[in-house]
Design an enzyme around this catalytic site. Sequence first.
Site, PDB file in Angstrom:
ATOM      1  N   LYS A 144      -2.914   5.029  -2.530  1.00 45.08           N
ATOM      2  CA  LYS A 144      -3.949   5.814  -1.871  1.00 45.08           C
ATOM      3  C   LYS A 144      -4.368   6.931  -2.819  1.00 45.08           C
ATOM      4  CE  LYS A 144      -3.952   3.837   2.218  1.00 45.08           C
ATOM      5  NZ  LYS A 144      -5.150   3.250   2.831  1.00 45.08           N
ATOM      6  N   SER A 186       0.871  -1.167   0.000  1.00 42.61           N
ATOM      7  CA  SER A 186       0.000   0.000   0.000  1.00 42.61           C
ATOM      8  C   SER A 186       0.910   1.220   0.000  1.00 42.61           C
ATOM      9  CB  SER A 186      -0.870  -0.024   1.262  1.00 42.61           C
ATOM     10  OG  SER A 186      -1.581   1.178   1.397  1.00 42.61           O
ATOM     11  N   GLY A 230      -3.790  -4.062   6.181  1.00 40.45           N
ATOM     12  CA  GLY A 230      -2.686  -3.727   7.080  1.00 40.45           C
ATOM     13  C   GLY A 230      -2.965  -2.407   7.769  1.00 40.45           C
TER      14      GLY A 230
END
Length: 376
Positions: free
Chosen positions: A163, A135, A294
Amino acid sequence: MRIERLELRLLTLPLVHFFETSFGRVHDKEFILVRVDGDGVSGWGECVADRDPYYSSETNDAAWSIITGFIAPRVLGVDFAHPRAVFPALKAIRGHHMAKAAVEMAAWDLYARQRGEPLSKTLGGVRDRIASGVSIGIQDSIEQLLEKVGTELAAGYRRIKIKVKPAAWNDVQAVEAIRARFGAIPLMVDANAAYTADEAMVDRLARLDAFDLMMIEQPLDYDDILEHAALQQRLRSPICLDESIKSVNAAREALALGACRIINIKPGRMGGFAESIRLHDLCAAHDIPVWHGGMLESGIGRAANIHLSTLPNFTLPGDVAASRRYFNPDLIDPPIELGPDGTIAVPAGPGLGVDICEDRIEAATIRRHAIECAQA
Ligand code: OSB
Ligand code: MG
């Protein structure tokens, strides 16, 4: 299994690289570690609440007070036949899943260690390696983002998540630039609820939808299942829900309404392993694939995530990556590492199966509290 003592610590650890989502940038991690003791064995649990009530309404201060005031008295000195009995024993306490999970997961570790078996076995896992993805937070520029994506692909990660937020170059242009530079890599986006269901925003999401994404994670509000169902009808990409899936009941609603085609499981959000297993099984029965989320965990929470990821319906690479992306040094030694094929080995020793560096924990501790069972 009987917990005779419960110790809480609040820690801060600097992050190797800042992490930015649609709700802001963080440079360090503040979190609670729980240690439970019974029969001369210790179990560990990491709380994924944060300093701020942004990803979730839970904060470290709230979790601390709920654990000491309400959870500890319901678990200390109680004989549990199995750690799956811990979550039901906390039913009188509404919500506070991250606080419950920290204690519940420590109880699973304690139980697995007492039996001398790896947690993955206790949980019902079927794999000895898990597929790993990353991520990547919002960066300062598209060039910096492209550089990060290149680094993670070279390391071997099996999918890239970035993101996004509906501002400047932070969504459509970022994805367009990644596709232009890296082609048809496994790519997805996570909005952390930064979009709304109005026309301009849905148009923006529809433009993202044109880039063959593996999925779009939590585009709309954290408690809005209805609008996600309407949006899923308009998108080709599967919607994956994260924040919205706060319980098995919420997942049943989301699946009944068609609000998502994929679910991200985070045991902290669900209240621990037992509820995560129920969610995993529900999704399997509906042919909904899951992956493990996560929360920038230290090696302790990371090891727990690896064990849960070995269950059969975790068929997509998760956000469980190598320690070095987060903390150096980590609280465990050796750290979690990525194999060249983009997978991570499941620790084979008892319980979490990792060596916990108590000296490093001690050095990072800013607050502590221990509660002993009355008749221990
Ligand atoms: O939405 O998945 C999320 C981190 C903190 C809070 C929420 C999220 C995340 C991540 C990071 O995406 C995942 C990780 O690398 O641990
Ligand atoms: Mg998410």
